[in-house]
Design a protein around this motif. Structure first.
Motif, PDB file in Angstrom:
ATOM      1  N   ASP A  58       0.809  -1.223   0.000  1.00 14.53           N
ATOM      2  CA  ASP A  58       0.000   0.000   0.000  1.00 14.53           C
ATOM      3  C   ASP A  58       0.842   1.273   0.000  1.00 14.53           C
ATOM      4  OD1 ASP A  58       0.807  -0.725   2.531  1.00 14.53           O
ATOM      5  OD2 ASP A  58      -0.991  -0.019   3.556  1.00 14.53           O
ATOM      6  N   GLY A  59       2.030   1.171  -0.594  1.00 15.15           N
ATOM      7  CA  GLY A  59       2.765   2.384  -0.888  1.00 15.15           C
ATOM      8  C   GLY A  59       3.523   2.983   0.282  1.00 15.15           C
ATOM      9  N   TYR A  60       4.127   4.162   0.020  1.00 14.78           N
ATOM     10  CA  TYR A  60       5.106   4.692   0.977  1.00 14.78           C
ATOM     11  C   TYR A  60       4.480   5.224   2.256  1.00 14.78           C
ATOM     12  CZ  TYR A  60       4.333   9.521  -0.624  1.00 14.78           C
ATOM     13  OH  TYR A  60       3.788  10.743  -0.921  1.00 14.78           O
ATOM     14  N   ASP A 219       7.062  -0.125  -1.693  1.00 12.44           N
ATOM     15  CA  ASP A 219       7.329   1.067  -0.885  1.00 12.44           C
ATOM     16  C   ASP A 219       6.802   0.921   0.539  1.00 12.44           C
ATOM     17  OD1 ASP A 219       8.553   2.189  -3.034  1.00 12.44           O
ATOM     18  OD2 ASP A 219       7.152   3.857  -3.282  1.00 12.44           O
ATOM     19  N   ALA A 220       5.882   0.026   0.770  1.00 16.22           N
ATOM     20  CA  ALA A 220       5.444  -0.223   2.152  1.00 16.22           C
ATOM     21  C   ALA A 220       6.627  -0.731   2.972  1.00 16.22           C
ATOM     22  CB  ALA A 220       4.295  -1.238   2.175  1.00 16.22           C
ATOM     23  N   GLY A 221       7.474  -1.533   2.334  1.00 17.06           N
ATOM     24  CA  GLY A 221       8.595  -2.149   3.044  1.00 17.06           C
ATOM     25  C   GLY A 221       9.797  -1.244   3.193  1.00 17.06           C
ATOM     26  N   GLY A 231      12.140   1.680  -7.738  1.00 22.49           N
ATOM     27  CA  GLY A 231      10.841   1.523  -7.078  1.00 22.49           C
ATOM     28  C   GLY A 231      10.031   0.340  -7.580  1.00 22.49           C
ATOM     29  N   VAL A 232       9.863   0.255  -8.896  1.00 24.14           N
ATOM     30  CA  VAL A 232       9.038  -0.814  -9.458  1.00 24.14           C
ATOM     31  C   VAL A 232       9.782  -2.148  -9.370  1.00 24.14           C
ATOM     32  CG1 VAL A 232       7.998  -1.675 -11.590  1.00 24.14           C
ATOM     33  CG2 VAL A 232       7.773   0.732 -10.960  1.00 24.14           C
ATOM     34  N   PHE A 233      11.086  -2.095  -9.631  1.00 25.47           N
ATOM     35  CA  PHE A 233      11.916  -3.300  -9.529  1.00 25.47           C
ATOM     36  C   PHE A 233      11.823  -3.869  -8.111  1.00 25.47           C
ATOM     37  CE2 PHE A 233      16.017  -4.684  -7.829  1.00 25.47           C
ATOM     38  CZ  PHE A 233      16.205  -5.848  -8.559  1.00 25.47           C
TER      39      PHE A 233
END
Ligand SMILES: Cc1cc2nc3c(=O)[nH]c(=O)nc-3n(C[C@H](O)[C@H](O)[C@H](O)COP(=O)(O)OP(=O)(O)OC[C@H]3O[C@@H](n4cnc5c(N)ncnc54)[C@H](O)[C@@H]3O)c2cc1C
Length: 319
Positions: A58-60, A219-221, A231-233
């Motif tokens: 769920d993103g940053y 980005d949650a992690g 980012g996508v990688f």
């Protein structure tokens, strides 16, 4: 470098999820039972759904991360990414942009910028139908950030300013600053772009990627400085590695623990590279335009020393 249209990327991933598994528009408000073998997600309609394994992607500003690790905070890096998308049809002569990515350092200013062509609205790559994508990293002090994130209607945004949301005075001020420092062709591209938008740059370094049977993906992690382009990688690798770890293991909890350790180490290595690149590109960027190819190469190898052997310089250009 591979460029992808976000819409295509999302469409490809979404097509792999059966419709009856996808609750579009639902918002996860919290996770419960994190120390049990059947953690549950609570949605904004109050319903609870229990699973064997939960992955928060769920993103940053992740809800999952803030619940698993309540002390975790995002670190603001002192600069924002200011961006614009200009229809190619508005560019008098787009030829200099063909097959090129331009990166500028800004003499006498911290930060840097990039310009390159991306597909048009419907994914078209036909000449005249594409967009010029540009992005400038611009310092905004932590004290000024709150004001910077107030939009043209006086609303404060917690994370980013959406396209067209910037206050005209703030947008005009940035354009004036950049026009002064960029070569005329690129200054013009910047100044004629409408509806620009901005995103403060944050980082977050994880202590772990899981608690119990609740995992963090993408980005949650972890969130590293953007220059690594990872980012996508990182998001896809977290998920692919997790699938492989579970498939290979007999014990789910052991597999999760091992996976979490590996992803945490990778995130720390990426962050170390990102820190060096941020320093080189934002805070100590030289005037690349005045450097010879040899000087630029020496600057790069001196600036980026980790991980060993990492380079942007193509093999044939190293000679
Ligand atoms: C301006 C900008 C440019 C970038 N450019 C690049 C690039 O060129 N290359 C690259 O690799 N990376 C880039 N990145 C980074 C990249 O966008 C992220 O690393 C990537 O999107 C992370 O994917 P994710 O799935 O972890 O999170 P996200 O893409 O942020 O997706 C999170 C999803 O979760 C949903 N969500 C959030 N909270 C909830 C909730 N409570 N309940 C339900 N759903 C929720 C959100 O709506 C969203 O759809 C860029 C980022 C920014 C901001």
């Amino acid at each position: 470098m591979v460029t992808l249209h976000w819409k295509d990327l999302w469409g490809e991933l979404r097509a792999r999820i059966p419709d009856d598994c996808y609750l579009g528009g639902s918002h996860v408000t919290r996770v419960v039972g994190t120390d049990t073998t059947t953690p549950g997600l609570v949605l904004d309609d109050g319903s609870q759904h229990d699973f064997d394994l939960v992955m928060f992607a769920d993103g940053y500003t992740s809800v999952g991360r803030s619940q698993l690790f309540p002390d975790s905070t995002l670190e603001y890096r002192g600069y924002v990414l200011w961006r614009g998308l200009l229809p190619e049809s508005q560019v008098a002569d787009p030829r200099p942009l063909e097959d090129r990515l331009y990166r500028f350092s800004l003499p006498r200013l911290h930060g840097n910028g990039v310009f390159y062509l991306v597909p048009g609205e419907d994914g078209s790559i036909a000449v005249g139908e594409r967009y010029v994508n540009w992005a400038h990293y611009v310092p905004v002090s932590p004290e000024d950030l709150r004001d910077f994130l107030i939009d043209k209607d006086g609303q404060h945004h917690a994370t980013s300013l959406p396209p067209g949301g910037m206050r005209p005075d703030a947008e005009a001020e940035l354009k004036e600053l950049l026009v002064e420092h960029l070569p005329p062709y690129f200054a013009e591209l910047t100044s004629i772009t409408d509806g620009t938008f901005a995103q403060p740059i944050y980082t977050y370094l994880p202590a772990a990627y899981r608690r119990g049977r609740v995992c963090l993906i993408g980005d949650a992690g972890s969130v590293v400085p953007p220059f690594t382009g990872s980012g996508v990688f990182k998001a896809s690798k977290n998920a692919i590695d997790l699938g492989a770890a579970i498939a290979a293991a007999e014990d789910l909890d052991q597999a999760l623990e091992k996976w979490s350790d590996t992803e945490t180490e990778t995130a720390h290595r990426l962050a170390a590279l990102g820190d060096q690149m941020e320093q080189a590109f934002v805070w100590a960027a030289p005037d690349l335009g005045t450097m010879s190819a040899g000087e630029a190469r020496a600057w790069w190898t001196d600036s980026i020393s980790f991980p060993e052997g990492f380079t942007y310089i193509a093999a044939q250009d190293q000679r």
